[in-house]
Design a protein around this motif. Structure first.
Motif, mmCIF file in Angstrom:
data_model
loop_
_atom_site.group_PDB
_atom_site.id
_atom_site.type_symbol
_atom_site.label_atom_id
_atom_site.label_comp_id
_atom_site.label_asym_id
_atom_site.label_seq_id
_atom_site.Cartn_x
_atom_site.Cartn_y
_atom_site.Cartn_z
ATOM 1 N N LEU A 4 0.816 -1.211 0.000
ATOM 2 C CA LEU A 4 0.000 0.000 0.000
ATOM 3 C C LEU A 4 0.854 1.268 0.000
ATOM 4 N N GLY A 5 2.151 1.105 0.184
ATOM 5 C CA GLY A 5 3.043 2.253 0.155
ATOM 6 C C GLY A 5 3.217 2.952 1.482
ATOM 7 N N VAL A 6 2.903 2.258 2.581
ATOM 8 C CA VAL A 6 3.111 2.851 3.903
ATOM 9 C C VAL A 6 4.603 3.073 4.114
ATOM 10 N N GLN A 7 4.963 4.305 4.501
ATOM 11 C CA GLN A 7 6.381 4.675 4.563
ATOM 12 C C GLN A 7 7.134 4.001 5.706
ATOM 13 N N GLU A 8 6.474 3.870 6.849
ATOM 14 C CA GLU A 8 7.128 3.259 8.008
ATOM 15 C C GLU A 8 6.190 2.239 8.622
ATOM 16 N N ILE A 9 6.728 1.072 8.933
ATOM 17 C CA ILE A 9 5.927 0.003 9.521
ATOM 18 C C ILE A 9 6.585 -0.440 10.823
ATOM 19 N N SER A 10 5.815 -0.398 11.894
ATOM 20 C CA SER A 10 6.305 -0.813 13.202
ATOM 21 C C SER A 10 5.801 -2.218 13.505
ATOM 22 N N PHE A 11 6.671 -3.006 14.128
ATOM 23 C CA PHE A 11 6.310 -4.380 14.486
ATOM 24 C C PHE A 11 6.626 -4.561 15.973
ATOM 25 N N PRO A 12 5.918 -3.810 16.855
ATOM 26 C CA PRO A 12 6.336 -3.738 18.268
ATOM 27 C C PRO A 12 6.373 -5.066 19.000
ATOM 28 N N GLU A 13 5.369 -5.926 18.785
ATOM 29 C CA GLU A 13 5.358 -7.196 19.498
ATOM 30 C C GLU A 13 6.555 -8.057 19.098
ATOM 31 N N LYS A 14 6.813 -8.128 17.788
ATOM 32 C CA LYS A 14 7.939 -8.922 17.300
ATOM 33 C C LYS A 14 9.263 -8.337 17.790
ATOM 34 N N ASP A 15 9.412 -7.002 17.671
ATOM 35 C CA ASP A 15 10.660 -6.361 18.076
ATOM 36 C C ASP A 15 10.921 -6.553 19.560
ATOM 37 N N ASN A 16 9.870 -6.413 20.390
ATOM 38 C CA ASN A 16 10.032 -6.591 21.833
ATOM 39 C C ASN A 16 10.371 -8.037 22.176
ATOM 40 N N ALA A 17 9.743 -8.980 21.465
ATOM 41 C CA ALA A 17 10.020 -10.394 21.721
ATOM 42 C C ALA A 17 11.460 -10.741 21.357
ATOM 43 N N ILE A 18 11.918 -10.233 20.213
ATOM 44 C CA ILE A 18 13.302 -10.485 19.787
ATOM 45 C C ILE A 18 14.280 -9.875 20.780
ATOM 46 N N SER A 19 13.974 -8.653 21.230
ATOM 47 C CA SER A 19 14.841 -7.979 22.193
ATOM 48 C C SER A 19 14.952 -8.782 23.489
ATOM 49 N N MET A 20 13.817 -9.289 23.978
ATOM 50 C CA MET A 20 13.842 -10.084 25.208
ATOM 51 C C MET A 20 14.601 -11.386 25.006
ATOM 52 N N ALA A 21 14.383 -12.034 23.866
ATOM 53 C CA ALA A 21 15.085 -13.283 23.588
ATOM 54 C C ALA A 21 16.596 -13.073 23.555
ATOM 55 N N GLU A 22 17.013 -11.965 22.945
ATOM 56 C CA GLU A 22 18.444 -11.656 22.879
ATOM 57 C C GLU A 22 19.018 -11.441 24.278
ATOM 58 N N ARG A 23 18.259 -10.727 25.128
ATOM 59 C CA ARG A 23 18.744 -10.462 26.491
ATOM 60 C C ARG A 23 18.810 -11.748 27.314
ATOM 61 N N LEU A 24 17.817 -12.616 27.144
ATOM 62 C CA LEU A 24 17.816 -13.878 27.875
ATOM 63 C C LEU A 24 18.943 -14.792 27.414
ATOM 64 N N ASP A 25 19.285 -14.675 26.125
ATOM 65 C CA ASP A 25 20.319 -15.537 25.548
ATOM 66 C C ASP A 25 21.710 -15.170 26.030
ATOM 67 N N ASN A 26 21.951 -13.886 26.284
ATOM 68 C CA ASN A 26 23.302 -13.451 26.630
ATOM 69 C C ASN A 26 23.264 -12.539 27.856
ATOM 70 N N PRO A 27 23.848 -12.954 28.964
ATOM 71 C CA PRO A 27 23.794 -12.167 30.200
ATOM 72 C C PRO A 27 24.506 -10.820 30.115
ATOM 73 N N ASN A 28 25.450 -10.674 29.164
ATOM 74 C CA ASN A 28 26.151 -9.397 29.018
ATOM 75 C C ASN A 28 25.330 -8.377 28.223
ATOM 76 N N LEU A 29 24.310 -8.871 27.517
ATOM 77 C CA LEU A 29 23.505 -7.994 26.674
ATOM 78 C C LEU A 29 22.472 -7.277 27.515
ATOM 79 N N ILE A 30 22.483 -5.943 27.463
ATOM 80 C CA ILE A 30 21.566 -5.138 28.251
ATOM 81 C C ILE A 30 20.318 -4.802 27.460
ATOM 82 N N ASP A 31 20.487 -4.520 26.172
ATOM 83 C CA ASP A 31 19.323 -4.228 25.336
ATOM 84 C C ASP A 31 19.662 -4.492 23.883
ATOM 85 N N TYR A 32 18.616 -4.797 23.113
ATOM 86 C CA TYR A 32 18.766 -5.036 21.676
ATOM 87 C C TYR A 32 17.632 -4.336 20.953
#
Length: 217
Positions: A111-139
């Protein structure tokens, strides 16, 4: 001051609209649910009970000159698409939309939307990354295949300069900033002779492959 229209008052829409208003912008919100409108009416410029899937309603709101319209309808894919089409029909140039899944994202792109946010996916990936590596504070996902991370300085890097660890050549990763905790200070684009301490936090930008390699150092 900019003018924003936020369509849909789930958690994403609510916090987005209220934060933009706190930043000093003119914010109109619309939602079909009177209770949601009631909850936010004192935290935005204008809150209206309205159905964004009805083109006559959208046309009557007088919002064609807003700087940005954000479609945060997430529960019903069809309603999100209709809202985007109606906003495009009245001539709004900059539309941002929340996607609930990959097919929704692909339709919004078509449809040509300029910006698309995927908050649930992004938050889930961020949490998974933090759980995977104890040195990682945020992703934070940046672009497809790239990310920004906050990483506690690995023990093997302590006492070395940025030039010595050479992250760009070794991992394809760029040091954007260093957050010093002792003393508390933020250094943007730090110099190559900066000596890393165990209390420092690295803010890094790079490919997911390079960041993953670095996290496993």
């Amino acid at each position: 001051m900019k003018q924003f229209l936020v369509v849909g008052l789930g958690n994403f829409g609510f916090y987005l609209a209220s934060h933009l208003y706190k930043k000093g912008h003119d914010v109109m919100v619309i939602d079909k649910n009177p209770n949601l409108i009631q909850n936010i009416k004192n935290q935005v410029t204008q809150a209206i009970v309205a159905d964004a899937t009805d083109p006559n309603v959208i046309g009557a709101l007088g919002v064609k000159d807003v700087d940005t319209a954000v479609v945060s309808i997430g529960s019903v894919l069809g309603n999100s698409i209709l809202a985007v089409l109606n906003l495009q029909e009245i001539g709004i140039r900059h539309i941002v939309a929340k996607a609930i899944n990959d097919p929704h994202k692909r339709i919004l792109e078509k449809l040509g939307v300029q910006e698309i946010s995927f908050p649930e996916k992004d938050n889930a990936i961020s949490m998974a990354e933090r759980l995977d590596n104890p040195n990682l504070i945020d992703y934070l996902p940046f672009l497809e295949g790239y990310g920004i991370i906050e990483l506690a300085v690995p023990q093997s890097f302590v006492g070395q300069t940025l030039k010595q660890i050479n992250l760009t050549n070794s991992y394809g990763v760029q040091v954007v900033a260093i957050k010093e905790l002792v003393p508390e200070k933020m250094r943007f684009i730090p110099k190559a002779d900066f000596v890393l301490k165990s209390s420092d936090i690295l803010i890094l930008l790079g490919s997911d492959m390079g960041l993953e390699k670095l996290k496993n150092t």
